[in-house]
Write a protein that holds these residues in place. Structure first.
Motif, short mmCIF file in Angstrom:
data_model
loop_
_atom_site.label_atom_id
_atom_site.label_comp_id
_atom_site.label_asym_id
_atom_site.label_seq_id
_atom_site.Cartn_x
_atom_site.Cartn_y
_atom_site.Cartn_z
N GLN A 3 0.64 -1.21 0.04
CA GLN A 3 0.04 0.10 -0.15
C GLN A 3 0.92 1.21 0.14
OE1 GLN A 3 -3.05 -1.44 -0.86
NE2 GLN A 3 -3.99 -0.20 0.75
N THR A 4 0.48 2.18 -0.75
CA THR A 4 1.27 3.68 -0.84
C THR A 4 0.59 4.43 0.49
OG1 THR A 4 1.61 3.44 -3.24
CG2 THR A 4 1.82 5.64 -1.93
N ARG A 5 1.59 4.86 1.37
CA ARG A 5 0.98 5.30 2.47
C ARG A 5 1.09 7.08 2.48
NH1 ARG A 5 0.35 3.19 7.55
NH2 ARG A 5 1.74 5.03 8.36
N ILE A 6 0.12 7.54 2.33
CA ILE A 6 -0.30 8.89 2.29
C ILE A 6 -0.92 9.70 3.18
CG2 ILE A 6 -1.12 10.76 0.61
CD1 ILE A 6 -1.22 8.37 -1.56
N ALA A 7 -0.17 10.71 3.88
CA ALA A 7 -0.83 11.41 4.91
C ALA A 7 -1.41 12.70 4.32
CB ALA A 7 0.41 12.02 5.79
N VAL A 8 -2.41 13.58 5.08
CA VAL A 8 -2.94 14.63 4.91
C VAL A 8 -2.85 15.64 5.62
CG1 VAL A 8 -5.20 15.91 4.39
CG2 VAL A 8 -4.76 13.43 3.57
N ALA A 32 -1.91 9.27 8.07
CA ALA A 32 -1.93 10.24 9.11
C ALA A 32 -3.01 11.46 8.62
CB ALA A 32 -0.84 10.61 9.59
N ILE A 33 -3.49 12.26 9.78
CA ILE A 33 -4.17 13.49 9.32
C ILE A 33 -3.45 14.61 10.34
CG2 ILE A 33 -6.07 15.10 9.84
CD1 ILE A 33 -6.43 13.08 7.40
N LEU A 58 5.42 14.17 11.67
CA LEU A 58 5.21 13.49 10.41
C LEU A 58 6.51 12.53 9.82
CD1 LEU A 58 2.64 12.46 8.55
CD2 LEU A 58 3.41 14.24 6.95
N PHE A 59 7.76 13.33 10.42
CA PHE A 59 8.84 12.72 9.85
C PHE A 59 9.25 11.32 10.57
CE2 PHE A 59 9.60 17.27 8.87
CZ PHE A 59 9.01 17.20 7.60
N ASP A 60 8.58 11.19 11.67
CA ASP A 60 9.02 9.91 12.54
C ASP A 60 7.93 8.81 12.11
OD1 ASP A 60 10.96 11.32 13.89
OD2 ASP A 60 9.55 12.19 15.35
#
Length: 358
Positions: A3-8, A32-33, A58-60
């Motif tokens: 899965q491609t993990r995408i944050a908003v 993540a949101i 988010l960088f963690d």
């Protein structure tokens, strides 16, 4: 399948739209949101995603890409942080508040090799793709003239958010007209000159509530745009195209009319008018609407973003496109202030459209 993990980044109305699209797109996962407010926490809880209050956090987290759906002033700074961290970005429109900052972001992406896209989602809509095909295959002919209406009466509560009333980040020219600028450039090529007038008579904010814009295309043809967020009427893409029914109704009206040398075309109904005989105004015309298979343009946009992240496709709406759109907006603002025609400054910008075959 991985899965491609995408944050908003941003949990407001458009952030929700992107988050739901990530959830609904096969092969992608909402990682993540990121939002410091309660609305962001509630959205994360509803969609069972990680909630973070700071972008640094988010960088963690293991993510493959991020969608930026925050107030306009944050787009370039947040995209810069993410690209410097090696994270591909999909930035909501407008790309930024001024062309210089957008150009710097383009240069950063080119230097690092980290891709960026701009969220002009209409280009992924089957309606626009059908119109583009009719132009490219010659059925429409060359553009002669066009009329675009963007009539979107916004409730007073919309302006409770301060930046929507402030110069530089608010106003329908930047927030809404940017879509029309991108669409005209996508369908017909670069805009060589603009002339515009604007008014804030109805709302009295620092920013305009109404504007009329004339666009002269470099390749020939002219398009007029009537824009207001204070007038009532159904003549607007958002309220006729039916592409985001969770936010907007789909009313039986048109918002775009284009006249070519071989045909006339309106959107979003895809009416396609040609003469039933010689091309003469005394000869009847026949409407043969263009056909499409309906698809969710936001889901299509996320699918494309995932393909860009994987290196399978090149960005369809590049950061350079976003910068060029802002350059046109700046020319329109200058035209309003100086009451004269203005040529957009596209110096140093490579806004080549790069459409991939799916």
């Amino acid at each position: 399948m991985k899965q491609t993990r995408i944050a908003v980044i941003g949990g407001g109305a458009i952030g929700r739209t992107h988050a739901v699209a990530i959830r609904d797109c096969p092969g992608t996962e909402l990682a993540a949101i990121v939002d410091p407010f309660e609305a962001g926490a509630a959205l994360a809880g509803e969609l069972e995603a990680l909630h973070l209050t700071e972008l640094d956090a988010l960088f963690d987290t293991r993510i493959d890409g991020a969608v930026i759906a925050t107030p306009n002033a944050l787009h370039v700074p947040q995209a810069t942080m993410l690209i410097e961290a090696g994270i591909p970005v999909l930035v909501e429109k407008p790309l930024g508040e001024n062309a210089a900052a957008c150009r710097a972001l383009v240069s950063l992406s080119e230097h690092t090799g980290v891709p960026g896209l701009v969220g002009h989602h209409r280009r992924h809509n089957p309606i626009i793709r059908a119109a583009k095909c009719a132009i490219e295959d010659g059925r429409f002919g060359a553009l002669v003239s066009g009329t675009i209406s963007a009539t979107l009466h916004k409730a007073d509560s919309y302006f409770d958010v301060a930046w929507r009333r402030e110069k530089g980040s608010g106003g329908p020219v930047l927030i809404n007209l940017i879509h029309e600028i991108d669409l005209v450039r996508h369908l017909f090529g670069e805009i060589g000159e603009v002339f515009a007038m604007a008014s804030n008579d109805r709302r009295g904010f620092e920013v305009e509530d109404t504007a009329v814009i004339l666009l002269r295309l470099s390749g020939g043809g002219m398009v007029t745009v009537a824009l207001t967020d204070a007038g009532v009427g159904p003549w607007c893409w958002d309220t006729t195209a039916g592409e985001n029914l969770a936010r907007f109704p789909a009313m039986p009206a048109v918002s775009h009319m284009f006249a070519g040398t071989r045909a006339g075309m309106s959107l979003p109904d895809l009416s396609f008018w040609t003469h039933d005989g010689p091309a003469d105004w005394t000869v009847p015309q026949v409407n043969r609407p263009l056909e499409i298979v309906p698809m969710d343009s936001y889901v299509k946009q996320i699918r494309h973003f995932a393909a860009v992240i994987a290196g399978e496709e090149r960005p369809r709406i590049t950061l350079a496109d976003g910068a060029a759109n802002i350059a046109v907006i700046e020319a329109i603002r200058t035209s309003v202030a100086q009451r004269r025609p203005v040529a957009p400054d596209l110096t140093g910008q490579d806004a080549e459209r790069q459409t991939m075959v799916e």
